[in-house]
Design a protein around this motif. Structure first.
Motif, PDB file in Angstrom:
ATOM      1  N   ASP A  25      -4.814   8.501  -2.125  1.00 47.91           N
ATOM      2  CA  ASP A  25      -4.532   9.942  -2.266  1.00 47.91           C
ATOM      3  C   ASP A  25      -5.850  10.653  -2.544  1.00 47.91           C
ATOM      4  N   SER A  26      -6.104  11.753  -1.852  1.00 51.37           N
ATOM      5  CA  SER A  26      -7.370  12.477  -2.050  1.00 51.37           C
ATOM      6  C   SER A  26      -7.199  13.703  -2.944  1.00 51.37           C
ATOM      7  N   ASP A  27      -5.969  13.920  -3.448  1.00 51.82           N
ATOM      8  CA  ASP A  27      -5.681  15.143  -4.225  1.00 51.82           C
ATOM      9  C   ASP A  27      -6.022  15.008  -5.708  1.00 51.82           C
ATOM     10  N   PHE A  28      -6.059  16.163  -6.348  1.00 48.86           N
ATOM     11  CA  PHE A  28      -6.197  16.245  -7.803  1.00 48.86           C
ATOM     12  C   PHE A  28      -4.891  16.821  -8.366  1.00 48.86           C
ATOM     13  N   VAL A  29      -4.559  16.427  -9.590  1.00 49.26           N
ATOM     14  CA  VAL A  29      -3.303  16.873 -10.207  1.00 49.26           C
ATOM     15  C   VAL A  29      -3.412  18.348 -10.576  1.00 49.26           C
ATOM     16  N   SER A  78      -8.207  13.048 -10.543  1.00 45.86           N
ATOM     17  CA  SER A  78      -7.824  12.400  -9.280  1.00 45.86           C
ATOM     18  C   SER A  78      -6.459  11.726  -9.425  1.00 45.86           C
ATOM     19  N   LYS A  79      -5.545  12.032  -8.496  1.00 42.57           N
ATOM     20  CA  LYS A  79      -4.206  11.427  -8.561  1.00 42.57           C
ATOM     21  C   LYS A  79      -4.270   9.907  -8.434  1.00 42.57           C
ATOM     22  N   SER A  80      -5.105   9.413  -7.508  1.00 45.68           N
ATOM     23  CA  SER A  80      -5.118   7.959  -7.281  1.00 45.68           C
ATOM     24  C   SER A  80      -5.675   7.233  -8.513  1.00 45.68           C
ATOM     25  N   LEU A  81      -6.686   7.820  -9.154  1.00 41.58           N
ATOM     26  CA  LEU A  81      -7.287   7.169 -10.333  1.00 41.58           C
ATOM     27  C   LEU A  81      -6.366   7.285 -11.555  1.00 41.58           C
ATOM     28  N   GLU A  82      -5.719   8.442 -11.714  1.00 46.04           N
ATOM     29  CA  GLU A  82      -4.773   8.605 -12.815  1.00 46.04           C
ATOM     30  C   GLU A  82      -3.588   7.648 -12.647  1.00 46.04           C
ATOM     31  N   ALA A  83      -3.114   7.527 -11.411  1.00 51.36           N
ATOM     32  CA  ALA A  83      -1.991   6.621 -11.136  1.00 51.36           C
ATOM     33  C   ALA A  83      -2.388   5.183 -11.491  1.00 51.36           C
ATOM     34  N   THR A 121       0.850  -1.195   0.000  1.00 47.80           N
ATOM     35  CA  THR A 121       0.000   0.000   0.000  1.00 47.80           C
ATOM     36  C   THR A 121       0.883   1.242   0.000  1.00 47.80           C
ATOM     37  N   VAL A 122       0.596   2.169  -0.903  1.00 45.92           N
ATOM     38  CA  VAL A 122       1.368   3.410  -0.995  1.00 45.92           C
ATOM     39  C   VAL A 122       0.447   4.571  -0.625  1.00 45.92           C
ATOM     40  N   VAL A 123       0.817   5.279   0.433  1.00 47.37           N
ATOM     41  CA  VAL A 123       0.029   6.425   0.889  1.00 47.37           C
ATOM     42  C   VAL A 123       0.638   7.682   0.271  1.00 47.37           C
ATOM     43  N   GLY A 124      -0.097   8.297  -0.640  1.00 45.90           N
ATOM     44  CA  GLY A 124       0.417   9.482  -1.334  1.00 45.90           C
ATOM     45  C   GLY A 124       0.895   9.113  -2.728  1.00 45.90           C
ATOM     46  N   ALA A 125       0.214   9.638  -3.757  1.00 48.20           N
ATOM     47  CA  ALA A 125       0.629   9.383  -5.145  1.00 48.20           C
ATOM     48  C   ALA A 125       1.199  10.667  -5.725  1.00 48.20           C
TER      49      ALA A 125
END
Ligand SMILES: [Zn+2]
Length: 263
Positions: A60-64, A83-88, A33-37
């Motif tokens: 990650d809850s952030d947006f690029v 969304s960073k997590s979805l893009e990642a 598990t990686v916290v922060g993308a």
């Protein structure tokens, strides 16, 4: 068992005596598990997916945004606003479709940490804020999940490995620092330093999953790229630590004292 395509894909891993087919199968059956993308999460996630870590969870809850592209190498101009997590997840799936990539577009909290972290062989913390670093430290300690914490600041970076049997993050930094501590968005950072620390986090993760050298769990690695200094600083458990010490003040940790993953 590895498929013929997987044997070809991972052939440069398998050639290494420290890995071999058995080691590759270990990686392929591992959950990380990686916290922060972001700056650290990008290289960590890329290299873990390329190496064939079978299940990767991204939180990650952030947006690029445009300022991220200076160092967050998972993203490009088309990612802005997403969304960073979805893009990642999308990028990693296009790199290696054999993997199970799970994204959580949310912040880790005292409510969702068990659902997200339980079952992980290893957690990597690469967020940009102290609240999350302390929460992940406390959660992993209580859930008995090994953890690597990374941090970057201007030209500098650090990595600390934590297992429940040894020291924790609070042995060094007892509580969330009071007052405003500048982060990368305020103080600046060289993008490639995120690459150095992120790549080291990925390398240490792969070594840990293969049960190789674990000196990162006994030392703080500190890097000053401006002066080209790499230092390994031995870390010992602090007997007065409020989390892992002899008389823990667990109420200050704000998580359930009997945190356990359901088996
Ligand atoms: Zn401690």
């Amino acid at each position: 068992m590895l498929s013929p395509k997987e044997i070809t894909r991972y052939s440069r891993n398998i050639l290494l005596s420290e890995v071999g087919k058995k080691g590759q199968e270990k990686l392929t059956s591992s959950i990380v598990t990686v916290v922060g993308a972001g700056g650290l999460g990008s290289p960590v996630l890329y290299y873990l997916a390329a190496a064939g870590v079978g299940e990767i969870r991204i939180i990650d809850s952030d947006f690029v945004d445009l300022t991220n592209l200076q160092r967050q190498i998972l993203f490009n101009e088309n990612s802005i606003g997403k969304s960073k997590s979805l893009e990642a997840k999308k990028v990693l799936e296009s790199l290696n479709p054999n993997l199970n990539i799970i994204s959580f577009h949310e912040r880790l909290t005292d409510k969702n940490y068990k659902q997200i972290l339980c079952g992980s062989d290893l957690v990597i913390e690469g967020s940009d804020n102290f609240e999350t670093k302390f929460l992940v430290n406390d959660a992993c300690f209580l859930l008995n999940i090994p953890l690597l914490i990374g941090g970057i600041f201007q030209f500098e970076g650090q990595i600390l490995g934590i297992k429940s049997s040894g020291h924790c993050y609070r042995c060094i930094f007892e509580k969330i620092p009071e007052g405003s501590i500048p982060n990368c968005s305020e103080a600046g950072v060289i993008g490639s330093v995120a690459g150095i620390i992120g790549s080291l986090l990925a390398t240490e993760s792969i070594k840990f999953l293969l049960s190789k050298d674990d000196s990162i769990f006994r030392n703080l690695l500190s890097i000053d790229s401006l002066n080209l200094n790499f230092r390994k600083i031995p870390i010992k458990k602090n007997p007065h630590c409020i989390l892992c010490g002899k008389n823990p003040k667990i109420s200050e940790v704000k998580l359930e004292t009997q945190a356990l993953c359901e088996v």
